[in-house]
Design an enzyme around this catalytic site. Sequence first.
Site, PDB file in Angstrom:
ATOM      1  N   ASP A 382       4.401   8.296  -6.880  1.00  0.00           N
ATOM      2  CA  ASP A 382       5.432   7.624  -6.101  1.00  0.00           C
ATOM      3  C   ASP A 382       6.157   8.715  -5.310  1.00  0.00           C
ATOM      4  O   ASP A 382       6.399   9.803  -5.844  1.00  0.00           O
ATOM      5  CB  ASP A 382       6.400   6.905  -7.038  1.00  0.00           C
ATOM      6  CG  ASP A 382       7.555   6.275  -6.288  1.00  0.00           C
ATOM      7  OD1 ASP A 382       7.295   5.426  -5.425  1.00  0.00           O
ATOM      8  OD2 ASP A 382       8.709   6.648  -6.564  1.00  0.00           O
ATOM      9  N   THR A 559       4.367   4.879  -1.058  1.00  0.00           N
ATOM     10  CA  THR A 559       5.738   4.836  -0.567  1.00  0.00           C
ATOM     11  C   THR A 559       5.973   3.594   0.277  1.00  0.00           C
ATOM     12  O   THR A 559       5.052   3.064   0.901  1.00  0.00           O
ATOM     13  CB  THR A 559       6.075   6.098   0.259  1.00  0.00           C
ATOM     14  OG1 THR A 559       7.425   6.005   0.720  1.00  0.00           O
ATOM     15  CG2 THR A 559       5.144   6.237   1.451  1.00  0.00           C
ATOM     16  N   GLY A 560       7.197   3.153   0.313  1.00  0.00           N
ATOM     17  CA  GLY A 560       7.581   2.041   1.174  1.00  0.00           C
ATOM     18  C   GLY A 560       8.022   2.502   2.536  1.00  0.00           C
ATOM     19  O   GLY A 560       8.335   1.692   3.422  1.00  0.00           O
ATOM     20  N   LYS A 587       2.224  -2.300  -5.018  1.00  0.00           N
ATOM     21  CA  LYS A 587       1.749  -1.004  -5.505  1.00  0.00           C
ATOM     22  C   LYS A 587       0.563  -1.155  -6.453  1.00  0.00           C
ATOM     23  O   LYS A 587      -0.356  -0.340  -6.454  1.00  0.00           O
ATOM     24  CB  LYS A 587       2.884  -0.244  -6.202  1.00  0.00           C
ATOM     25  CG  LYS A 587       3.950   0.276  -5.243  1.00  0.00           C
ATOM     26  CD  LYS A 587       5.010   1.091  -5.978  1.00  0.00           C
ATOM     27  CE  LYS A 587       6.026   1.660  -5.012  1.00  0.00           C
ATOM     28  NZ  LYS A 587       7.049   2.490  -5.692  1.00  0.00           N
ATOM     29  N   ASP A 606       8.891   6.703 -11.709  1.00  0.00           N
ATOM     30  CA  ASP A 606      10.141   6.872 -12.456  1.00  0.00           C
ATOM     31  C   ASP A 606      10.243   5.966 -13.673  1.00  0.00           C
ATOM     32  O   ASP A 606      11.217   6.018 -14.409  1.00  0.00           O
ATOM     33  CB  ASP A 606      11.356   6.660 -11.543  1.00  0.00           C
ATOM     34  CG  ASP A 606      11.408   5.255 -10.948  1.00  0.00           C
ATOM     35  OD1 ASP A 606      10.692   4.375 -11.457  1.00  0.00           O
ATOM     36  OD2 ASP A 606      12.158   5.055  -9.982  1.00  0.00           O
ATOM     37  N   ASP A 610       8.504   1.477 -10.965  1.00  0.00           N
ATOM     38  CA  ASP A 610       7.051   1.620 -10.933  1.00  0.00           C
ATOM     39  C   ASP A 610       6.376   1.067 -12.179  1.00  0.00           C
ATOM     40  O   ASP A 610       5.199   1.340 -12.416  1.00  0.00           O
ATOM     41  CB  ASP A 610       6.682   3.106 -10.763  1.00  0.00           C
ATOM     42  CG  ASP A 610       7.269   3.699  -9.495  1.00  0.00           C
ATOM     43  OD1 ASP A 610       7.065   3.103  -8.433  1.00  0.00           O
ATOM     44  OD2 ASP A 610       7.927   4.738  -9.582  1.00  0.00           O
TER      45      ASP A 610
END
Length: 718
Positions: A382, A559-560, A587, A606, A610
């Site tokens: 992430d 990533t967004g 994801k 994290d 996630d």
Amino acid sequence: MKEKLYTCPMDPDVIAKEPGRCPKCGMDLTPLAEEEHEDHKDHASMEKDFKRRFFVTLPLTLIVMLLSESIQKWLGISIEFPQRTFILFLLGTAIFAYGGIPFFKGAKGELSTRNYGMMTLVALAIAVGYTFSVFATFLFPGESLYWEISTLISVFLLGHWLEMRAVRGTTGALAELAKLIPKTAHLVRGKNVVDVKTEDVVIGNLVLVKPGEKIPVDGVIVEGSSSVNESMVTGESRPIEKKKGDQVIGGTLNNDGSLTVNVNKTGKETAVSQIMELIRMAQESKPQVQHLADRAANVLTLTAVLVGTGTFLYWLFATSQGPIFAATLAVSVVVVACPHALGLAIPTVTTITSALGARNGILIKDMKGLEIARKVDYIVFDKTGTLTKGEFGVSEIISVARGPVGDFPPASARKKLRAVGNPSISATPRSVSNELLQMAAAVEAHSQHSIAEGVVRETKKRGVKVPQVKDFKSYPGRGAEGKVDGNRIIVGNRTLMEEVKIPERQLDSLTPKSVGTLVYVSVNNSLAGALVLSDLVREESKEAIKKLQEMDIKTAMLTGDRKDVADAVSKELGIDTTFAEVLPEDKVKNIKELQKKGQVVAMVGDGVNDAPSLTQSHLGIAIGAGTDVAVESAEIVLMKNDPRDVVKAITLSRKTNTKMVQNLIWATGYNVAAIPTAAGVFYNGFRILLRPEWAAVLMSLSSIIVVFNALLLHRTKL
């Protein structure tokens, strides 16, 4: 405050929350203590028990040997008196009864759980030898096996004593963690400070921590500042500066300052307790190879009984060697085939691994996860907060004019601007950059947005003074404005600039060289310039990605963020695959995409946002857990927010697997060679004979070698 755990005296790798019986040997579990206690309350006292029994039986064994006909013939002496055989019977019975008790207790436990192993074989061997000797003494004339059984028991007691000393060195992780918490705390009661038991401290109490003392509980600093050594809990080697408002962890060492801490966690909620729970879970869990070893140990036990019986029958009826010779070889087979080395091969390694990982801030929740880690060929990170710091920094400053902007700041103030700060910011002359930054920071100082924090942070780096602002007004999602020295300063995105009638062509003229979020600054409704803010990449991320690639592991980033922002970070770090503009719920799809291609995928995140992708991946690694270490969705939890610890976890997995393989090869290879030798396969041709006492030495030595090889893991540098 401390949770009581239970362990098996014979199998210290077995750890449970409740009292009961050991699933491996069936013995009663005893409390896991921090220190040695009497009355067999831990495996240290069990070790002492083996030592005591060995030294009691040793002189009796030496007497039995001197009174035995075989030994007298070898030494060329003769000690004969009327009651010699009866004295041998009495001494042999004493050794059998006193020295054999631990083995019969263990065998009873194994039989009750149908988990036949070493104790069953040892008890069978000495029981057969003793019974044969009693018959030879009273029922039929012939030489007994008293000296063989006596030496066998003594050697086994010695071997177990030495082995348990070695095993004790592999199982101290929980006890060592428990020792981190000091027994007393300085409780602040008004103006007085009193010493109380740490376990009596409750949430909301204030405790005083003096320089050089261990912090007794988790909490938040309400007064004082100091540096704290957290290496014993997080694996972080450098002392961490702590001030008012910072979190501290119980068990860590306060260095040079005095701290007053408001307790916010006690008992099972504390970081040390959570770490202990994860280690206990890891030691209870078994890698797949352990199940294989357990089945092999059970098969080996049955094989030993069958081969031992076959050996006795063959040498008794197919040869002229006689019953003494046949019984001796049968006992040797049963003894040498004891599967203890095989049973220790994996647990000793996994126990040391969990402790070694914890010392480096790597908490293993499930050994199956560590087993998978060595096979991983694709690691997905992430981005925000993992590869990047999760905080915005000013990466570029662009101005409309090359001189001072409008009438701001006043000329007197301009002379005081200091040109220090980020050397990468070079789009405009330093003085103009500082002026733009000062204007933006004056307004953003009143905002709570992460971008605003990044602007203010940059002014502190440069030593630029932030002026007071009046008439502050926020435009949620767009920006903010305020007045400084009578000038109307507006800071915000393109939408806000268009609302205040800034010409579109002027906005388009500001073309940044770096990728990031563009924040425009206008003075008195005239465009002054813009700041480019980017999520700062961790320096340690570059090192982690490079090392993973050296290990032939590919990397991906989720990533967004916009594709251009994601590509810039990927390019900087050298990442193989980038998934940008990914919604949190999507994801998992990207993880599945890699898995469909046959990749063994690990996900690093994290542990909160996630969680689904951590669960979907073959291996979930939660990073930066800090004091909240009980992350449910991951198999491995990293205490620090440092991607390099992912490399350490993979390295630990590979080293662990190497030790497991080495131990299994030794344990199985030993049995393959030892069983035929003990059965007398090489006797007729080469006169090679393995007596019971030597079989016991080899069996014990094999177990000690396996434990010693596992202990070498302590030398691993992560």
